[in-house]
Design an enzyme around this catalytic site. Structure first.
Site, PDB file in Angstrom:
ATOM      1  N   HIS A 199       5.424   1.505  10.307  1.00  0.00           N
ATOM      2  CA  HIS A 199       6.199   1.100  11.480  1.00  0.00           C
ATOM      3  C   HIS A 199       5.680  -0.255  11.941  1.00  0.00           C
ATOM      4  O   HIS A 199       4.473  -0.529  11.885  1.00  0.00           O
ATOM      5  CB  HIS A 199       6.009   2.146  12.577  1.00  0.00           C
ATOM      6  CG  HIS A 199       6.583   1.775  13.903  1.00  0.00           C
ATOM      7  ND1 HIS A 199       5.852   1.123  14.889  1.00  0.00           N
ATOM      8  CD2 HIS A 199       7.819   1.957  14.424  1.00  0.00           C
ATOM      9  CE1 HIS A 199       6.603   0.938  15.950  1.00  0.00           C
ATOM     10  NE2 HIS A 199       7.805   1.435  15.712  1.00  0.00           N
TER      11      HIS A 199
ATOM     12  N   GLU B  45      14.609   9.476  11.893  1.00  0.00           N
ATOM     13  CA  GLU B  45      13.256   9.148  12.348  1.00  0.00           C
ATOM     14  C   GLU B  45      12.952   9.773  13.701  1.00  0.00           C
ATOM     15  O   GLU B  45      13.769   9.732  14.620  1.00  0.00           O
ATOM     16  CB  GLU B  45      13.128   7.624  12.430  1.00  0.00           C
ATOM     17  CG  GLU B  45      11.758   7.110  12.825  1.00  0.00           C
ATOM     18  CD  GLU B  45      11.660   5.602  12.710  1.00  0.00           C
ATOM     19  OE1 GLU B  45      10.819   5.015  13.414  1.00  0.00           O
ATOM     20  OE2 GLU B  45      12.431   5.000  11.923  1.00  0.00           O
TER      21      GLU B  45
ATOM     22  N   GLU C 256       4.759   6.728  13.890  1.00  0.00           N
ATOM     23  CA  GLU C 256       4.268   5.712  14.820  1.00  0.00           C
ATOM     24  C   GLU C 256       3.467   6.332  15.956  1.00  0.00           C
ATOM     25  O   GLU C 256       2.653   5.653  16.583  1.00  0.00           O
ATOM     26  CB  GLU C 256       5.409   4.869  15.375  1.00  0.00           C
ATOM     27  CG  GLU C 256       6.344   5.602  16.309  1.00  0.00           C
ATOM     28  CD  GLU C 256       7.436   4.705  16.874  1.00  0.00           C
ATOM     29  OE1 GLU C 256       7.210   4.115  17.943  1.00  0.00           O
ATOM     30  OE2 GLU C 256       8.490   4.593  16.231  1.00  0.00           O
TER      31      GLU C 256
ATOM     32  N   ASP D  69      17.065   6.478  14.402  1.00  0.00           N
ATOM     33  CA  ASP D  69      15.792   6.708  15.084  1.00  0.00           C
ATOM     34  C   ASP D  69      16.061   7.327  16.452  1.00  0.00           C
ATOM     35  O   ASP D  69      16.651   6.687  17.330  1.00  0.00           O
ATOM     36  CB  ASP D  69      15.060   5.369  15.234  1.00  0.00           C
ATOM     37  CG  ASP D  69      13.667   5.513  15.820  1.00  0.00           C
ATOM     38  OD1 ASP D  69      13.264   6.641  16.147  1.00  0.00           O
ATOM     39  OD2 ASP D  69      12.971   4.485  15.938  1.00  0.00           O
TER      40      ASP D  69
ATOM     41  N   GLU E 170       9.915  -3.139   8.407  1.00  0.00           N
ATOM     42  CA  GLU E 170      10.676  -3.029   9.647  1.00  0.00           C
ATOM     43  C   GLU E 170      10.631  -4.393  10.333  1.00  0.00           C
ATOM     44  O   GLU E 170       9.561  -4.862  10.731  1.00  0.00           O
ATOM     45  CB  GLU E 170      10.098  -1.953  10.560  1.00  0.00           C
ATOM     46  CG  GLU E 170      10.888  -1.815  11.839  1.00  0.00           C
ATOM     47  CD  GLU E 170      10.554  -0.571  12.639  1.00  0.00           C
ATOM     48  OE1 GLU E 170      11.346  -0.220  13.524  1.00  0.00           O
ATOM     49  OE2 GLU E 170       9.508   0.051  12.372  1.00  0.00           O
TER      50      GLU E 170
ATOM     51  N   ASP F 105       1.640   2.917  12.140  1.00  0.00           N
ATOM     52  CA  ASP F 105       1.694   1.538  12.626  1.00  0.00           C
ATOM     53  C   ASP F 105       0.292   0.958  12.512  1.00  0.00           C
ATOM     54  O   ASP F 105      -0.657   1.515  13.072  1.00  0.00           O
ATOM     55  CB  ASP F 105       2.170   1.519  14.078  1.00  0.00           C
ATOM     56  CG  ASP F 105       2.496   0.124  14.569  1.00  0.00           C
ATOM     57  OD1 ASP F 105       1.618  -0.762  14.448  1.00  0.00           O
ATOM     58  OD2 ASP F 105       3.602  -0.101  15.075  1.00  0.00           O
TER      59      ASP F 105
ATOM     60  N   LYS G 290      19.356   3.112  16.986  1.00  0.00           N
ATOM     61  CA  LYS G 290      18.703   3.940  17.987  1.00  0.00           C
ATOM     62  C   LYS G 290      19.693   4.952  18.565  1.00  0.00           C
ATOM     63  O   LYS G 290      20.841   4.598  18.877  1.00  0.00           O
ATOM     64  CB  LYS G 290      18.161   3.068  19.119  1.00  0.00           C
ATOM     65  CG  LYS G 290      17.052   2.117  18.685  1.00  0.00           C
ATOM     66  CD  LYS G 290      15.783   2.869  18.352  1.00  0.00           C
ATOM     67  CE  LYS G 290      14.656   1.929  18.010  1.00  0.00           C
ATOM     68  NZ  LYS G 290      13.361   2.627  17.842  1.00  0.00           N
TER      69      LYS G 290
END
Length: 377
Positions: free
Chosen positions: A304, A228, A254, A202, A329, A277, A170
């Site tokens: 996702h 991402e 997502e 991400d 994931e 997702d 992240k």
């Protein structure tokens, strides 16, 4: 066979320590679980993405009355019925997470009634196990960048020791008062930690285009697997621009729902990896359509997933039922619900996660744990 009951079950668990991404801090895990019961007592379970508020009332008060007495095997018919009612009921706001959770529960119920795994209902298994990447490496409330990097390095080493061959980092440290150049330092430190293993980055929509270009160029230089959500989801043009300008593949999805939205993204060639997702993009019914369109345009569809074992299970089945590239994931951040909601929690086998073999989603909900986490009683 008819539907006799639809329940919206809110569950929540506070966390011992908050963790953050570019959009804010997570202090608790919360989900709306959908339980649909047929008149023979068979139950199916689904999960709605997002906060309990809103999803709870929509499932209970709007969707449930539509489904009572209906045939649970008619998943496509029921999806259209729900979608039509929600679209016209809410106009500018369509609660697709609620639709998604109900659709997942219907497919789980359908598989149990027919005695078949979900992936078999979707056309069969292309694989029995799916390679997994570890999501985690979130921010902590610390005062220095070096301390932040040290915590994330330690977590990455722990995930590699578990057997993961791919990790996701992240970034978006503006949440803590730093900027995109500190994000680049974090990505560089992560590359040093993981060596030649693959990792994703991400940003959770942290950037404008100039910052995304600079971070994306660093990701390309460092061999990042994908970059991402560099910009907000409504910026289709920004995604397409970054895809053209950067060497690193762009991923996103997502924050998008339904085939109509993904069709526009694909038309623009805005992403290399599409990430609907299943718990928010329209459920199994719609994600199958999104994945088929992606394949027709030579775009990889990698859902996702960030939730309970229900989200993990349905993602595994969708991935098992499609040809081509598959990656699961597999969130490794703190989540007591993920560990306790089912009788046999998902675990790595080597660097993969097996696809459940039982009927429907192939998981057994621990009803006592469900009641423990429940927050409406």
């Amino acid at each position: 066979m008819r539907i006799s009951r639809i329940e919206a079950i809110p569950i929540r668990q506070e966390l011992k320590e908050p963790f953050g991404n570019a959009q804010g801090w997570t202090t608790a895990r919360q989900y709306l679980i959908v339980r649909i019961t047929a008149d023979d007592g068979t139950t199916g379970y689904g999960e709605c993405w997002g906060p309990i508020a809103g999803n709870h009332e929509i499932v209970r008060d709007v969707i449930a009355p539509l489904l009572l007495g209906e045939d649970p095997l008619e998943t496509a018919v029921l999806w259209e019925k729900i979608h039509f009612r929600l679209r016209w009921a809410y106009h500018s706001f369509a609660p697709y997470s609620a639709l998604s959770g109900v659709d997942i529960a219907l497919w789980d119920l359908k598989g149990k009634l027919l005695g078949l795994p979900l992936c078999t209902l979707l056309g069969g298994r292309f694989r029995d196990r799916v390679p997994a990447y570890a999501t985690g490496h979130y921010f902590r409330k610390v005062d220095t960048l070096d301390r932040q990097i040290g915590i994330i390095r330690e977590e990455a080493e722990g995930n590699l020791a578990k057997g993961f061959r791919m990790l996701k980092l992240k970034i978006g440290l503006a949440l803590l008062g730093w900027g995109h150049r500190e994000d680049i330092r974090l990505v560089e430190a992560f590359r040093e930690t993981v060596g030649d293993r693959d990792f994703m980055v991400d940003a959770n929509c942290a950037y404008g285009i100039p910052e995304a270009l600079e971070v994306g160029r660093a990701c390309g230089r460092l061999g990042v697997y994908w970059f991402e959500e560099p910009v907000p989801p409504q910026d289709y043009g920004g995604y397409a621009f970054l895809t053209r300008k950067l060497d690193v593949p762009i991923a996103g999805g997502e924050g998008w729902a339904l085939l109509s939205e993904f069709r526009e993204v694909f038309r623009r060639r805005a992403v290399a990896y599409a990430q609907p997702d299943v718990c928010s993009a329209g459920g199994v019914t719609e994600v199958q359509r999104i994945a088929a369109l992606a394949r027709s345009m030579n775009i990889d569809c990698i859902p996702h997933a960030w939730g309970t074992p229900i989200a993990i299970a349905v993602s595994l089945h969708v991935l098992a039922g499609q040809p081509g590239k598959a990656l699961l994931e597999f969130d490794q951040s703190d989540n007591p619900i993920r560990e306790r909601l089912v009788e046999n929690p998902f675990r790595l086998e080597g660097s993969d996660v097996p696809v459940p073999e039982g009927p429907g989603l192939g998981i057994v909900i621990d009803e006592k744990a469900l009641e423990t986490f429940r927050v409406d009683r």
